[in-house]
Design an enzyme around this catalytic site. Structure first.
Site, mmCIF file in Angstrom:
data_model
loop_
_atom_site.group_PDB
_atom_site.id
_atom_site.type_symbol
_atom_site.label_atom_id
_atom_site.label_comp_id
_atom_site.label_asym_id
_atom_site.label_seq_id
_atom_site.Cartn_x
_atom_site.Cartn_y
_atom_site.Cartn_z
ATOM 1 N NE ARG A 110 65.101 -19.323 19.401
ATOM 2 C CZ ARG A 110 64.291 -19.548 20.418
ATOM 3 N NH1 ARG A 110 62.986 -19.416 20.266
ATOM 4 N NH2 ARG A 110 64.776 -19.902 21.594
ATOM 5 C CB SER A 139 70.204 -22.146 21.371
ATOM 6 O OG SER A 139 69.525 -22.265 22.581
ATOM 7 C CD GLU A 182 68.622 -19.711 18.053
ATOM 8 O OE1 GLU A 182 69.429 -18.777 18.149
ATOM 9 O OE2 GLU A 182 67.867 -20.069 18.964
HETATM 10 N N1 EPU Z 1 69.470 -30.996 27.964
HETATM 11 C C1 EPU Z 1 70.524 -31.861 27.974
HETATM 12 N N2 EPU Z 1 71.792 -31.381 28.184
HETATM 13 C C2 EPU Z 1 72.024 -30.071 28.406
HETATM 14 C C3 EPU Z 1 70.933 -29.167 28.419
HETATM 15 C C4 EPU Z 1 69.664 -29.637 28.177
HETATM 16 O O1 EPU Z 1 70.358 -33.072 27.783
HETATM 17 O O2 EPU Z 1 73.206 -29.709 28.585
HETATM 18 C C5 EPU Z 1 68.114 -31.515 27.659
HETATM 19 C C6 EPU Z 1 67.261 -31.601 28.897
HETATM 20 O O3 EPU Z 1 66.674 -32.873 28.916
HETATM 21 C C7 EPU Z 1 66.181 -30.562 28.687
HETATM 22 C C8 EPU Z 1 66.148 -30.398 27.165
HETATM 23 O O4 EPU Z 1 67.469 -30.696 26.725
HETATM 24 O O5 EPU Z 1 64.953 -31.018 29.140
HETATM 25 C C9 EPU Z 1 65.796 -28.975 26.755
HETATM 26 O O6 EPU Z 1 66.727 -28.055 27.378
HETATM 27 P P1 EPU Z 1 66.301 -26.578 27.836
HETATM 28 O O7 EPU Z 1 65.109 -26.657 28.707
HETATM 29 O O8 EPU Z 1 67.494 -25.892 28.376
HETATM 30 O O9 EPU Z 1 65.807 -25.882 26.513
HETATM 31 P P2 EPU Z 1 66.413 -25.904 25.026
HETATM 32 O O10 EPU Z 1 65.360 -26.481 24.154
HETATM 33 O O11 EPU Z 1 67.762 -26.521 24.971
HETATM 34 C C10 EPU Z 1 65.378 -23.593 24.396
HETATM 35 C C11 EPU Z 1 65.815 -22.374 23.650
HETATM 36 C C12 EPU Z 1 66.599 -21.442 24.562
HETATM 37 C C13 EPU Z 1 65.736 -21.075 25.749
HETATM 38 C C14 EPU Z 1 65.339 -22.371 26.473
HETATM 39 C C15 EPU Z 1 64.410 -22.125 27.634
HETATM 40 C C16 EPU Z 1 66.082 -23.136 21.330
HETATM 41 C C17 EPU Z 1 67.043 -23.476 20.248
HETATM 42 N N3 EPU Z 1 66.630 -22.771 22.506
HETATM 43 O O12 EPU Z 1 66.545 -24.331 24.722
HETATM 44 O O13 EPU Z 1 66.866 -20.257 23.834
HETATM 45 O O14 EPU Z 1 66.400 -20.212 26.651
HETATM 46 O O15 EPU Z 1 64.638 -23.234 25.541
HETATM 47 O O16 EPU Z 1 63.169 -21.794 27.147
HETATM 48 O O17 EPU Z 1 64.883 -23.171 21.110
HETATM 49 C C18 EPU Z 1 68.472 -19.218 22.431
HETATM 50 O O18 EPU Z 1 67.635 -19.304 21.525
HETATM 51 O O19 EPU Z 1 69.601 -18.679 22.243
HETATM 52 C C19 EPU Z 1 68.167 -19.776 23.727
HETATM 53 C C20 EPU Z 1 69.061 -19.814 24.721
#
Ligand code: EPU
Length: 348
Positions: A174, A247, A343
């Site tokens: 990012r 995010s 972010e």
């Molecule tokens: N989780 C929770 N609660 C929630 C949602 C998620 O506990 O409400 C936990 C789950 O255990 C899950 C982990 O958090 O395994 C990771 O969640 P997720 O797979 O949704 O991915 P993320 O790391 O939260 C990142 C990107 C997103 C992207 C997703 C999918 C960042 C900051 N965000 O989110 O990007 O869509 O992976 O690849 O790296 C964005 O940048 O705006 C964005 C939406």
């Protein structure tokens, strides 16, 4: 009072411009000046205008990664060129130049319609093509930097158009040189190199399960795109329905010692190693366990669908949204000793 509009060659200049429809968090801030640039060639003259040249400069795409905490006292530039031009093919890759103003999602669909691979995991990300390199957008195990060959930009420090190779863009998680020095660069176009065939990236949690549910045993890029589309639609709030900027926090990195201590205390906290020996943590998990998922103060809230997403339930001001974000940050710091970084760009 209506804003004053001035039609100039290649661009429209608006004084005291309302921003509510120009940022996906739907913050009702205003900008002292805003230029909609239809022809990038008009940019140098625009920036040299006496009324504008000393002002703080902000380049905006669709405003899907920005939080205005107050009115913007300077000039906002939005580039509108959305042209897509195929430049040639070689080494099994197709080279395409895309104007900064093109919709990112429309561009991904353009590639899928022509059987080009690489961008399928990045479908449905809000924003413009010109904004994509700035924070090196990523999702479901893919980052855009992998497919960028060159970025064409106005270097405001030097006062010249430049072409930056992918290496010169300094991409990170990012992150890029454009994000580190935002007043310096205005991106005009991005050149991509896309393979006709590329290994599909299916290892991110949920993709294989979604493909199985779709009954697809031998997926192609279009199937992966469809799986990601379904996952995103289910998990992330739609900016057309409720104001948000995706995010709101980055997944934080900690050192191995702190990660080990957290693993003992919180065995369910998702952790993964990143190059350099540090460990990344799931910010969404930390926020949810700190009790902030679905939290609401007035119209400012954290989404009840995904803990990482700051939402505007209606009339929240930028200052109210920022205050809530800082409250969430403090709760996570108190509960886990981990500092979260926003972010999106927080302005001013
Ligand atoms: N989780 C929770 N609660 C929630 C949602 C998620 O506990 O409400 C936990 C789950 O255990 C899950 C982990 O958090 O395994 C990771 O969640 P997720 O797979 O949704 O991915 P993320 O790391 O939260 C990142 C990107 C997103 C992207 C997703 C999918 C960042 C900051 N965000 O989110 O990007 O869509 O992976 O690849 O790296 C964005 O940048 O705006 C964005 C939406």
């Amino acid at each position: 009072m209506p804003s004053a509009r001035l039609e100039l060659p290649g661009c429209t200049l608006i004084e005291d411009a309302p921003l509510v429809a120009r940022n996906t968090l739907r913050v009702a801030a205003r900008s002292a000046w805003l230029a909609e640039v239809h022809d990038a060639a008009a940019l140098p003259d625009l920036l040299a205008r006496p009324a504008l040249r000393a002002l703080p400069l902000l380049t905006l795409g669709d405003g899907s990664n920005v939080l205005f905490t107050a009115d913007w006292p300077g000039l906002i530039v939005q580039l509108r060129d959305a042209g897509i031009a195929q430049l040639g093919e070689g080494d099994g890759r197709v080279h395409v130049r895309v104007g900064a103003g093109a919709s990112w999602d429309a561009w991904v669909r353009w590639t899928l319609a022509r059987d080009l691979a690489g961008l399928e995991n990045l479908i449905l990300i809000p924003g413009t093509v010109g904004a994509a390199p700035i924070q090196n957008i990523g999702a479901y195990g893919v980052e855009v930097a992998t497919f960028i060959e060159q970025v064409e930009a106005w270097d405001h420090r030097v006062g010249a158009w430049v072409e930056l190779s992918a290496a010169a863009c300094g991409f990170g998680y990012r992150d890029s040189c454009f994000k580190r020095d935002p007043e310096r660069w205005i991106i005009r176009a991005v050149r991509f190199a896309l393979p006709r065939q590329a290994p599909l990236c299916l290892d991110y949690a949920g993709i294989r399960e979604e493909l199985a549910a779709m009954g697809v045993a031998d997926p192609r890029a279009v199937h992966v795109a469809e799986a990601v589309l379904r996952l995103r639609t289910r998990k992330l709030p739609d900016p057309a329905q409720i104001g948000n900027a995706g995010s709101f926090f980055k997944n934080p990195e900690v050192d191995a010692t702190q990660a080990a201590a957290l693993r003992v205390r919180c065995p369910n906290l998702p952790q993964w190693s990143v190059p350099g020996g540090r460990i990344k943590l799931a910010a969404a998990w930390l926020i949810e366990q700190a009790g902030c998922k679905g939290l609401r103060r007035g119209d400012a809230g954290m989404s009840d669908r995904h803990a990482l997403v700051l939402v505007n339930h209606g009339q929240a001001s930028g200052a109210e949204l920022w205050a809530l974000a800082q409250h969430v940050r403090a709760r996570v710091r108190d509960a886990f000793g981990v500092d979260l970084e926003p972010e999106p760009r927080v302005l001013p």
